[in-house]
Write a protein that holds these residues in place. Structure first.
Motif, PDB file in Angstrom:
ATOM      1  N   SER A 192      31.887  47.728  32.512  1.00 14.58           N
ATOM      2  CA  SER A 192      31.770  47.767  30.983  1.00 14.58           C
ATOM      3  C   SER A 192      32.763  47.677  30.122  1.00 14.58           C
ATOM      4  CB  SER A 192      30.925  48.899  30.596  1.00 14.58           C
ATOM      5  OG  SER A 192      29.761  49.298  31.613  1.00 14.58           O
ATOM      6  N   GLN A 217      24.329  48.011  28.974  1.00 12.68           N
ATOM      7  CA  GLN A 217      23.997  48.809  29.991  1.00 12.68           C
ATOM      8  C   GLN A 217      22.578  49.366  29.927  1.00 12.68           C
ATOM      9  OE1 GLN A 217      27.078  50.829  31.947  1.00 12.68           O
ATOM     10  NE2 GLN A 217      25.965  51.359  33.863  1.00 12.68           N
ATOM     11  N   ASP A 264      25.394  43.428  31.094  1.00 12.58           N
ATOM     12  CA  ASP A 264      26.030  44.693  31.764  1.00 12.58           C
ATOM     13  C   ASP A 264      24.614  45.412  32.567  1.00 12.58           C
ATOM     14  OD1 ASP A 264      27.358  46.891  32.735  1.00 12.58           O
ATOM     15  OD2 ASP A 264      28.230  47.317  30.657  1.00 12.58           O
TER      16      ASP A 264
END
Ligand SMILES: Nc1ncnc2c1ncn2[C@@H]1O[C@H](COP(=O)(O)OP(=O)(O)OP(=O)(O)O)[C@@H](O)[C@H]1O
Ligand SMILES: [Mg+2]
Lengths: 529, 255
Positions: free
Chosen positions: B52, B88, B165
């Protein structure tokens, strides 16, 4: 003079230390008990919630009257400590309660299964859970104690004025004597002592409590809910299932006392609150004879209080309430308008934040009432300046609640959202509007609730400030002004009446205004807890 | 397989965080990654190794401690609408509708009219199969739908480079599959924006399915352990021998 000042500061600190120690101890015991036992919880939390709405300063002369009569030599000393206790206890108690409540059930069960002794349970489970929250609240309690410093050391009742030895009383004495060097020196000494305590005691304590802060007690996603929200959601979540399963609980309810039966089975929560107030009033009236020595009959006390009501006139009490309410609202609005841009800038500039916050914490702990004389002198000319002065005095007592809750709300916004703002080039205004404000609203409203309580409490000083024969008061009516006058006249029945009136209004405002604002914001923002 | 032309490049990038004691904990060190023009790059690696962080550096969201990011031949100094990152856990604003959430990405653009912005937002919502959900709020959507809103928001700015992500984390296998198809469709459809894509994922099958090249990260501080070119034609057949072999290869490189 310096010797006198140092002695007075030491005495004030001694009193504050005793009061804080009692507050903390009581908070730990009551907080843990109500945090872990639903039964205790159901009684204690509403009681605390109501007691916290009682205007401390209005209640003070009544307590002084009683304590001074009951304990001849130490009475005033005790009264002073009692006042400090009443303004340091609530936030500590609620934070311990929150901490105890955050202990996961599984942990408690493990402790039971492994048959931990009470001492081990305290050491391994409860203390780690409550310690950080308690320590976080200490500066706020200390600031409160100093806010009411002068009020707690200079006790006026019926023309008589009794000073206990302390820096608050000393500075007022200097002021009457026109000893400006003394005032300045006193203020500097107090400020230095606070800074010293902050650096030498509080900061190490906070650092020490970090040890417990990231224990597995709380999963990282569970943000520490601000005090009152926690309490409110708690109250909500307790009552919701009870309403549904009232039959199963009916048997249990018989064993619990009357108040709780009222609590759980029959009433919707607003009515329940009101009933509770009425029960409290009944208690007060029942205690009336003890407070008001010349009356030996509870009914007579009611009559006296009712007569006081007639004497004052309901209209004039209502009018005073309306003016005070307006003042509180204007004060809150101004504080919010000032806080938001300030907090926005601080949050976005980490280096400013790290430079300013320690300074702010110290400033917040400084006893602002000590500059009250200055304010009252500055805003003396005319009705409007006086109104502004009064609002400023109120703000000094409640600004930090708004500031810190807004800051908490702003800094809890997750990085991802801020990165979003960066990627999409949102302007400051849009960041505030789309990201910070919505996220911070629940926390901000919580802060406003506390600040509103604080503002009501300070009304009695803010609307009418008497110092050394000079009186600074607003021209229009106000409940604080009324109370302050009544305390001076030692009109206890009328004072009791105004205290009751203020308590009811604060409770109603909390319930009808703040609570619904909070619920509304949660709903409108679709934040799901 | 590195493309003749490079869209984005990390040059000697080192990044880390300052620890309490004053020391720096290095997360990645001297990393060199080139994202080719028209390339779909997959990045895999153990949890916490800095994937990330790398995407954030590529997006211009964080400035690495040392090293440079070159985008279209120039040093990247901050965020640009030309690079989109899908987080994410996609941060959708709970008080905005699906339409408003997507629109937010365009709200500060001065080169488009209000009308164009609205049209674009609804086109993208349609593209990710959420037509009819414009006025729904995020909490009314399933996990997969939320992910698709985030994808629409990442694409609405017409980025040259799309950074994904873990788009499949928190999704059940079936939903992952359909989102993967969505991404593949978006990728193969030449009229749609991104020139290149960088995707981080734990879902190795989907990484092999979509990528032209896979970078395997590992170690602490993280470095490139291996590069696996995927030279299968598209559409790829998951049941084919070669696909199995590639998935196996990447798996063994990670563990
Ligand atoms: N703000 C921060 N401060 C300190 N350390 C951080 C910070 N952000 C990330 N880290 C650390 O950097 C390392 C890499 O984090 P990163 O999120 O990039 O990993 P990741 O490969 O994406 O992990 P995952 O697969 O779990 O998503 C982690 O060890 C993490 O603890
Ligand atoms: Mg990650």
């Amino acid at each position: 003079m310096l010797g006198e000042i140092i002695a007075a500061v030491t005495l004030s600190w001694a009193r504050i230390t005793v009061a804080l120690a009692i507050s903390a101890l009581a908070a730990v015991i009551i907080g843990i008990y109500s945090g872990i036992s639903r039964r205790v919880d159901r009684v204690v939390i509403p009681v605390l919630d109501i007691l916290q709405s009682v205007p401390i300063l209005g209640f003070f002369p009544v307590a002084v009257y009683y304590l001074a009569n009951a304990v001849p030599l130490l009475g005033y000393e005790l009264a002073s400590i009692f006042l400090i206790f009443t303004c340091t206890f609530w936030n500590l108690a609620f934070s311990v309660y929150e901490g105890a409540r955050s202990i996961p059930q599984s942990l408690v069960e493990v402790a039971e299964l492994s048959k931990l002794s009470m001492r081990d349970k305290l050491r391994k489970i409860y203390i780690p859970a409550i310690f950080p929250g308690l320590v976080d609240q200490l500066p706020a309690s200390l600031a409160n104690a100093f806010y009411f410093l002068a009020a707690s050391e200079v006790i006026t009742l019926g023309g008589a004025q009794v000073n206990v030895l302390g820096i608050g009383a000393l500075i007022l004495k200097y002021q009457e004597a026109g000893n400006y060097a003394g005032i300045a020196l006193g203020l500097v000494t107090v400020a230095l002592s606070i800074v010293a305590v902050y650096l030498l005691v509080l900061l190490p304590l906070i650092a020490y409590s970090d040890k417990y802060r990231f224990d597995i007690i709380q999963p990282p996603e569970v943000q520490r809910t601000p005090l009152i929200i926690g309490v409110y959601t708690r109250i909500k979540s307790i009552h919701a299932p009870l309403g549904v399963k009232s039959k199963r609980l009916a048997g249990l309810a018989h064993r619990i006392n009357l108040i709780q039966m009222v609590n759980t089975r029959y009433m919707r929560s607003d009515i329940r609150r009101l009933l509770f107030v009425i029960v409290m009033i009944g208690l007060l009236i029942f205690l009336g004879p003890r407070i008001y020595a010349s009356i030996d009959d509870a009914w007579a006390a009611v009559v006296v209080v009712a007569e006081a009501g007639l004497r004052l006139g309901l209209i004039s009490v209502g009018e005073a309430l309306a003016y005070s309410f307006l003042r509180v609202l204007v004060c809150l609005a101004l504080m919010t308008a000032l806080t938001l841009p300030l907090v926005f800038i601080i949050t976005e500039k980490p280096h400013i934040k790290s430079a300013l916050l320690p300074a702010f914490q110290i400033v917040a702990a400084l006893p602002s009432p000590l500059i009250f004389p200055l304010i009252s002198r500055l805003f003396e000319a005319g009705a409007l300046p006086r109104e502004f002065g009064a609002i400023l005095l109120m703000a000094l007592g409640s600004f930090w609640y708004v500031f810190y809750s807004a800051l908490g709300g702003f800094s809890h916004v997750h990085t991802e959202y801020l990165e979003l703002a960066k990627m999409y080039n949102l302007s400051s205004f849009k960041r505030l509007r789309y990201i910070y404000l919505p996220f911070a609203t629940p926390s901000l409203v919580t802060g406003l609730i506390t600040a509103s309580g604080g503002a009501w409490n300070t009304l009695i000083i803010a609307e009418r400030l008497g110092q050394g024969g000079r009186i600074f008061e607003v021209y229009s009516p106000g409940l604080g002004k009324l109370m302050s006058t009544l305390a001076e006249l030692a009109d206890i029945p009328a004072l009791v009446l105004t205290v009751i009136a203020m308590t009811i209004v604060v409770l109603l405002v909390n319930r009808l205004l703040w609570r619904s604002l909070y619920d509304y914001s949660i709903r409108a923002l679709r934040i799901h807890e | 397989m590195s493309s003749p032309e490079t869209l984005l490049e990390l040059r000697n990038v080192t990044h880390g965080y300052h620890m309490r004691a004053g020391a720096t904990l290095k997360i990645i060190e001297n990393l060199n990654i080139q994202v080719g023009y028209g390339e779909f790059l997959g990045i895999v690696g153990p949890s916490g190794c800095g994937k990330s962080t790398i995407l954030r550096i590529m997006a211009g969201l964080i400035k690495p401690l040392s090293g440079t990011v070159i985008f279209r031949g120039e040093v990247l100094t901050g965020t640009t609408p030309r690079i989109s990152l899908m987080h994410q856990t996609p941060p959708l604003l709970p008080w905005l509708t699906v339409g408003e959430n997507v629109y937010l990405a365009l709200i500060s653009r001065s080169d488009l009219t209000e009308e164009e912005k609205r049209l674009k937002a609804s086109q993208l919502i349609e593209l990710v199969d959420l037509a009819g959900y414009e006025s729904a709020y995020p909490h009314e959507l399933s996990g997969g739908m939320k992910q698709r809103v985030a994808l629409a928001r990442a694409l609405v700015t017409d980025p040259d480079l799309l950074l994904l992500d873990e788009p499949f984390s928190n999704l059940d296998p079936l939903t992952s599959l359909s989102l993967s198809r969505e991404i593949e469709y978006m990728w193969l459809e030449s009229t749609l924006p991104p020139i290149s894509v960088v995707m981080v994922s734990h879902n190795i099958e989907e990484v092999v399915m979509l990528s032209d090249r896979i970078i395997v990260l590992g170690g602490r501080p993280a470095r490139i352990l291996a590069e696996v070119p995927i030279e299968m034609g598209r559409p790829r057949n998951k049941k084919s021998e070669e696909f199995y072999r590639l998935v196996d290869e990447v798996f063994s490189l990670i563990s």
